[in-house]
Motif scaffolding. Structure first.
Motif, PDB file in Angstrom:
ATOM      1  N   ASN A   1      36.569  36.362  41.523  1.00  0.00           N
ATOM      2  CA  ASN A   1      36.560  35.286  40.532  1.00  0.00           C
ATOM      3  C   ASN A   1      37.538  34.187  40.940  1.00  0.00           C
ATOM      4  N   PRO A   2      37.324  32.964  40.494  1.00  0.00           N
ATOM      5  CA  PRO A   2      38.246  31.869  40.835  1.00  0.00           C
ATOM      6  C   PRO A   2      39.595  32.039  40.132  1.00  0.00           C
ATOM      7  N   VAL A   3      40.595  31.320  40.629  1.00  0.00           N
ATOM      8  CA  VAL A   3      41.963  31.423  40.104  1.00  0.00           C
ATOM      9  C   VAL A   3      42.042  31.095  38.613  1.00  0.00           C
ATOM     10  N   PRO A   4      41.390  30.026  38.122  1.00  0.00           N
ATOM     11  CA  PRO A   4      41.484  29.763  36.676  1.00  0.00           C
ATOM     12  C   PRO A   4      40.965  30.920  35.816  1.00  0.00           C
ATOM     13  N   ALA A   5      39.929  31.582  36.266  1.00  0.00           N
ATOM     14  CA  ALA A   5      39.414  32.731  35.520  1.00  0.00           C
ATOM     15  C   ALA A   5      40.410  33.882  35.545  1.00  0.00           C
ATOM     16  N   ALA A   6      41.069  34.071  36.684  1.00  0.00           N
ATOM     17  CA  ALA A   6      42.077  35.131  36.782  1.00  0.00           C
ATOM     18  C   ALA A   6      43.266  34.826  35.883  1.00  0.00           C
ATOM     19  N   LEU A   7      43.664  33.555  35.801  1.00  0.00           N
ATOM     20  CA  LEU A   7      44.773  33.181  34.920  1.00  0.00           C
ATOM     21  C   LEU A   7      44.412  33.377  33.454  1.00  0.00           C
ATOM     22  N   LEU A   8      43.203  33.027  33.091  1.00  0.00           N
ATOM     23  CA  LEU A   8      42.759  33.245  31.709  1.00  0.00           C
ATOM     24  C   LEU A   8      42.702  34.732  31.370  1.00  0.00           C
ATOM     25  N   ALA A   9      42.223  35.527  32.295  1.00  0.00           N
ATOM     26  CA  ALA A   9      42.170  36.973  32.055  1.00  0.00           C
ATOM     27  C   ALA A   9      43.578  37.548  31.937  1.00  0.00           C
TER      28      ALA A   9
END
Length: 64
Positions: free
Chosen positions: A39-47
């Motif tokens: 997954n992209p970094v923004p998705a990882a940060l949101l998770a």
């Protein structure tokens, strides 16, 4: 609240430090695993942020 040797109170108590440490560890693990899974970094940060909030709420209710 107990005082240390210099007579100053601690910034946060031990319970709060443990709760936030658990939240940070869960958030970092969740974010890293989300990113490694492709997954992209923004998705990882949101998770990771969502996991932090959920784990802090859970640890707050469990640690008495």
């Amino acid at each position: 609240m107990s005082r240390n040797q210099t007579g100053q109170q601690p910034l946060i108590n031990l319970r709060a430090a443990v709760v936030f440490l658990i939240g940070a560890l869960v958030a970092m693990t969740t974010g890293a695993l989300t990113y490694v899974s492709g997954n992209p970094v923004p998705a990882a940060l949101l998770a990771g942020g969502a996991a932090f909030g959920a784990s802090v709420a859970f640890a707050h209710s469990i640690i008495g």
